[in-house]
Design an enzyme around this catalytic site. Structure first.
Site, PDB file in Angstrom:
ATOM      1  N   THR A  31       0.844  -1.200   0.000  1.00 60.86           N
ATOM      2  CA  THR A  31       0.000   0.000   0.000  1.00 60.86           C
ATOM      3  C   THR A  31       0.877   1.246   0.000  1.00 60.86           C
ATOM      4  O   THR A  31       1.941   1.271   0.628  1.00 60.86           O
ATOM      5  CB  THR A  31      -0.928   0.044   1.227  1.00 60.86           C
ATOM      6  OG1 THR A  31      -0.148   0.082   2.418  1.00 60.86           O
ATOM      7  CG2 THR A  31      -1.839  -1.176   1.249  1.00 60.86           C
ATOM      8  N   ASP A  61     -10.416  11.618 -11.702  1.00 60.85           N
ATOM      9  CA  ASP A  61     -10.140  11.424 -13.121  1.00 60.85           C
ATOM     10  C   ASP A  61      -8.718  11.819 -13.490  1.00 60.85           C
ATOM     11  O   ASP A  61      -8.081  11.165 -14.319  1.00 60.85           O
ATOM     12  CB  ASP A  61     -11.135  12.229 -13.959  1.00 60.85           C
ATOM     13  CG  ASP A  61     -12.550  11.691 -13.848  1.00 60.85           C
ATOM     14  OD1 ASP A  61     -12.725  10.467 -13.986  1.00 60.85           O
ATOM     15  OD2 ASP A  61     -13.491  12.477 -13.626  1.00 60.85           O
ATOM     16  N   GLY A  62      -8.207  12.894 -12.877  1.00 64.22           N
ATOM     17  CA  GLY A  62      -6.839  13.295 -13.157  1.00 64.22           C
ATOM     18  C   GLY A  62      -5.833  12.240 -12.745  1.00 64.22           C
ATOM     19  O   GLY A  62      -4.862  11.975 -13.453  1.00 64.22           O
ATOM     20  N   VAL A  64      -6.427   8.970 -12.514  1.00 59.29           N
ATOM     21  CA  VAL A  64      -6.549   7.842 -13.438  1.00 59.29           C
ATOM     22  C   VAL A  64      -5.835   8.142 -14.746  1.00 59.29           C
ATOM     23  O   VAL A  64      -5.059   7.338 -15.267  1.00 59.29           O
ATOM     24  CB  VAL A  64      -8.029   7.508 -13.696  1.00 59.29           C
ATOM     25  CG1 VAL A  64      -8.156   6.437 -14.778  1.00 59.29           C
ATOM     26  CG2 VAL A  64      -8.700   7.042 -12.419  1.00 59.29           C
ATOM     27  N   ASP A 211     -15.878   1.455 -28.226  1.00 60.97           N
ATOM     28  CA  ASP A 211     -16.472   1.426 -29.569  1.00 60.97           C
ATOM     29  C   ASP A 211     -15.458   1.683 -30.682  1.00 60.97           C
ATOM     30  O   ASP A 211     -15.830   1.902 -31.833  1.00 60.97           O
ATOM     31  CB  ASP A 211     -17.613   2.444 -29.671  1.00 60.97           C
ATOM     32  CG  ASP A 211     -17.169   3.859 -29.307  1.00 60.97           C
ATOM     33  OD1 ASP A 211     -15.951   4.060 -29.054  1.00 60.97           O
ATOM     34  OD2 ASP A 211     -18.027   4.764 -29.254  1.00 60.97           O
ATOM     35  N   GLU A 266      -6.188  18.093 -16.688  1.00 63.12           N
ATOM     36  CA  GLU A 266      -4.818  18.581 -16.598  1.00 63.12           C
ATOM     37  C   GLU A 266      -4.367  19.088 -17.961  1.00 63.12           C
ATOM     38  O   GLU A 266      -4.576  18.428 -18.976  1.00 63.12           O
ATOM     39  CB  GLU A 266      -3.861  17.463 -16.134  1.00 63.12           C
ATOM     40  CG  GLU A 266      -4.241  16.818 -14.808  1.00 63.12           C
ATOM     41  CD  GLU A 266      -4.069  17.760 -13.632  1.00 63.12           C
ATOM     42  OE1 GLU A 266      -3.241  18.692 -13.731  1.00 63.12           O
ATOM     43  OE2 GLU A 266      -4.767  17.565 -12.609  1.00 63.12           O
TER      44      GLU A 266
END
Length: 297
Positions: A31, A61-62, A64, A211, A266
């Site tokens: 960890t 999201d940044g 990831v 897709d 970003e």
């Protein structure tokens, strides 16, 4: 498990998730509670290179988007604990925003392959944008997101809109699936890979992350009244007179003057730039009920 404890809810989430995963029988081998977000990429890269068979990232999201460069086209799946302001990637993948649900998703370990967007040499999960989107990213300071949460998006958008100057752009489609387009007085050009962005806005009514295509949205400058209609349309993906949309696997975007490019919150590049879809480039742990293109229940 790598958690950005500097994020809005990272500290408490790290402790809870670690205990809950162990209760659920998930063997967490190492960890890393990171207080310095700049160490996230090197930590994930090191963990992936060390032979771990799953990398769990706690962040928004940044976070990831910054680590998919380490995981693209590798056999190491990404597990997600959604700890960000918008969590659009988690929404696209139907990963529960509550930590208990996210931990149970990791326990069940249903792995799917999804596409990534590619902006030059940078991979991304949700969307890249030129124009107001990049200006919003610059206006959205970590402090603003920490204190306002989801309300930081409308506040940041208002600040960016007041400073925005319309720009001209040219779109070239190297696959020949669309004719080249030239525009003036634009508010934004966006290139979406995932279904959601900007706190739940929809790239297109039938968009998906698996897709083999990117959804291009060209947004013309307009009056406040016209743009209000655009905002409503972006929540549903429905067409609007101020918007022109294309679906393609590659597009080259040039502008009259170099413009910053926002990738998942970003600013990491500038125009001119080529955008492509990277087919099945990322392995992700999702709920077993996940179906691309369907809205989460």
């Amino acid at each position: 498990m790598v958690v950005n404890v500097h994020s809005r809810s990272g500290g408490k989430a790290y402790t809870y998730a670690l205990e809950r995963l162990r209760e659920l029988g998930v063997p967490v081998g190492a960890t890393y509670p990171l207080h310095d977000p700049s160490r996230l990429v090197e930590t994930v890269e090191s963990a992936a290179a060390s032979g771990h068979d799953l990398i769990i990232v706690g962040g928004g999201d940044g976070s990831v988007s910054s680590v998919v460069d380490c995981l693209a086209h590798r056999d190491v799946p990404l597990g997600l604990l959604p700890l960000g302001t918008a969590n659009d990637f988690a929404r696209t993948m139907h990963i529960p925003e509550d930590l208990d649900g996210a931990c149970r998703t990791l326990r069940d370990a249903h792995i799917v392959d999804v596409d990534l967007g590619l902006c030059g040499d940078n991979y991304y999960v949700n969307r890249a944008s030129v124009g107001i989107g990049a200006e919003v990213a610059q206006a959205m300071s970590p402090r603003l997101k920490r204190f306002l949460g989801p309300l930081a998006y409308p506040v940041g958008t208002a600040k960016a809109f007041l400073k925005h100057r319309p720009f001209a752009a040219k779109l070239h489609f190297p696959d020949g699936d669309h004719e080249d387009r030239e525009y003036d007085k634009l508010l934004q050009v966006s290139v979406a890979n995932g279904r959601y962005f900007g706190g739940g806005q929809v790239a297109a009514s039938d968009s998906g992350i698996d897709d083999n295509a990117l959804d291009i949205t060209v947004l013309r400058q307009g009056s406040i009244r016209q743009l209000a209609g655009v905002v409503r349309g972006l929540k549903t993906g429905e067409p609007n007179d101020q918007i022109e949309q294309f679906r393609t696997r590659a597009v080259e975007v040039g502008t009259d003057e170099p413009q910053p490019i926002n990738i998942d919150g970003e600013v990491v590049s500038s125009t001119p730039q080529t955008f492509e879809v990277a087919r099945n480039a990322l392995h992700v742990v999702t709920p077993r009920t996940w179906t691309d293109g369907e809205a989460p229940e």
